[in-house]
Scaffold this active site. Structure first.
Site, PDB file in Angstrom:
ATOM      1  N   ASP A   1      -1.855  -6.509   8.589  1.00 26.15           N
ATOM      2  CA  ASP A   1      -2.869  -5.403   8.145  1.00 26.15           C
ATOM      3  C   ASP A   1      -4.182  -6.040   7.578  1.00 26.15           C
ATOM      4  OD1 ASP A   1      -4.196  -3.031   7.564  1.00 26.15           O
ATOM      5  OD2 ASP A   1      -2.462  -2.152   6.416  1.00 26.15           O
TER       6      ASP A   1
ATOM      7  N   LYS B   1     -13.714   0.098   4.730  1.00 24.03           N
ATOM      8  CA  LYS B   1     -14.255  -0.641   3.574  1.00 24.03           C
ATOM      9  C   LYS B   1     -15.486  -1.443   4.098  1.00 24.03           C
ATOM     10  CE  LYS B   1     -10.192   0.813   2.478  1.00 24.03           C
ATOM     11  NZ  LYS B   1      -9.648   1.716   1.821  1.00 24.03           N
TER      12      LYS B   1
ATOM     13  N   TRP C   1       0.759  -1.144  -0.153  1.00 21.36           N
ATOM     14  CA  TRP C   1      -0.109   0.129   0.082  1.00 21.36           C
ATOM     15  C   TRP C   1       1.020   1.256   0.105  1.00 21.36           C
ATOM     16  CZ3 TRP C   1      -1.701   2.778   4.814  1.00 21.36           C
ATOM     17  CH2 TRP C   1      -2.694   3.685   4.627  1.00 21.36           C
TER      18      TRP C   1
END
Ligand code: LMR
Length: 393
Positions: free
Chosen positions: A208, A243, A127
């Protein structure tokens, strides 16, 4: 004093929001920042979130501070969602955090306090904000091989080889599911092999989990977390509810730590809360209470699972739709990796120059690496999108 500063560069991902917004072309397409979109191109509040928010407005009696760890019901629910019964809860502590990024930031300070010389190994690529965020907090980072951009597969042997040589006690950051940016996750066998190296080298896994429920299911997507929890003495897990609950701007996440025993868990807990106090003092409450209400009510939880499955299904359908359109419009190119990817993102596999042409000539916005957010695809824009991509190939 500010005369010493130069303007900071635009963020590789968030910078696209303004660029797209300011583009006057009606046919423009936003495949940039990772937010879910419906077939109409909207990012609505989930129905179940609206219901819980209404209950919250009707019943919340105070806005007084709740403390550095946030809402205890939220923390318990997130711990259960993350670990299920994979490990003895006496070894776990979970605190609320302002989104996944806030959680990563607290974790970074905790690592610096506990093992300041450890390196944090991240996948190449990872990311776009992992290295700036964790490096900015003071951690030293290094990358291990992960994605083969030509074959669109994981370089699992090279990854294992690198991890088997890193210093004992180093930290390895793993994406639990929906690897961002590639959309390619290890298989369960590959995860097992990665866990073996972690155990052999005494590495500390730092997972993560920003997309639980977006790849296969809430349970399958937590596979590596639960597999590791049963095997390692120590682990860190950052969760995001941006999300899967669509709570992006409300900043809802959690940070869990697995410690060797209850006594060290309690020490870690005190340090985590102390870190929080020195950064943002206390986390925002609203979104976390909403999540706690949903996860704590069987009807709301069932409704959430349905909405989550719908989001997951749409992401898969849009990848398939773009793949099929490209098969027709650019038959000499292989885009089969689009349908092998999972979750929100995958690479288109084009050059940065082609990405820039798509933006300038067609108003199609994506991250420079050619990462696309498949939620930005609709039945309405897919032909224009595939035509634009075909024209730049
Ligand atoms: C993304 O990768 O697009 C999202 O996680 C949003 C962000 O903060 O970068």
């Amino acid at each position: 004093m500010f005369e010493t500063l130069k303007a900071a560069p635009a963020d590789a991902i968030l910078g696209l929001i303004a660029e797209h917004r300011n583009d006057p072309r009606p046919e423009k397409i936003d495949l940039g920042v990772g937010v879910f979109r419906t077939a109409e191109g909207e990012t609505p509040v989930l129905d179940v979130v609206k219901l819980a928010e209404q209950r919250l407005v009707d019943t919340q009696a105070s806005k007084a501070y709740i403390g550095t760890a946030g809402d205890p019901d939220f923390n318990a629910a997130m711990q259960e969602l993350t670990f299920a019964d994979s490990v003895d809860a006496d070894r776990l502590v979970t605190i609320q955090a302002p989104g996944g990024s806030g959680s990563l930031r607290v974790a970074a300070s905790l690592i610096l306090r506990a093992r300041p010389n450890a390196k944090v190994w991240v996948s190449d690529p990872t990311w776009a904000n992992h290295i700036p965020l964790l490096g900015g907090a003071g951690l030293e980072l290094a990358t291990h091989p992960y994605y083969d951009a030509k074959k669109h597969v994981i370089k699992v042997d090279e990854m294992l080889d690198t991890l088997s040589k890193v210093d004992k006690g180093d930290i390895v950051l793993l994406h639990a599911c929906c690897h961002n940016p590639s959309g390619v996750d290890p298989s369960e066998d590959e995860w097992r092999a990665i866990a073996d190296v972690i155990v052999e080298r005494d590495l500390v896994p730092f997972v993560d989990m920003a997309y639980q429920g977006f790849a296969r299911s809430l349970t399958d997507d937590a596979f590596i977390v639960r597999h590791l929890a049963a095997r390692v003495p120590e682990m860190i897990v950052s969760n995001s509810c941006s999300k899967n609950f669509g709570l992006y701007r409300d900043r809802v996440g959690s940070l869990s730590v697995l410690a060797p025993d209850q006594a060290s868990r309690d020490i870690v807990n005190s340090q985590m809360n102390n870190v929080v106090r020195t950064i943002y003092s206390v986390p925002p409450d609203h979104g976390a209470v909403v999540v706690a209400m949903i996860l704590g009510d069987p009807d709301l939880k069932a409704a959430w699972r349905v909405e989550l499955a719908e989001m997951r299904g749409r992401l898969r359908e849009m990848r398939e739709m773009l793949h099929d359109a490209l098969k027709t419009k650019a038959p000499e190119h292989d885009f089969s990796h689009l349908v092998r990817a999972v979750g929100m993102f995958c690479f288109l596999g084009i050059s940065e120059e082609q990405v820039n042409r798509l933006k300038k000539e067609y108003g199609v916005y994506m991250v420079g690496s050619s990462r696309i957010n498949t939620a930005g695809i609709t039945a309405h824009n897919v032909n224009y999108l595939a035509d634009s991509i075909a024209a730049t190939l």
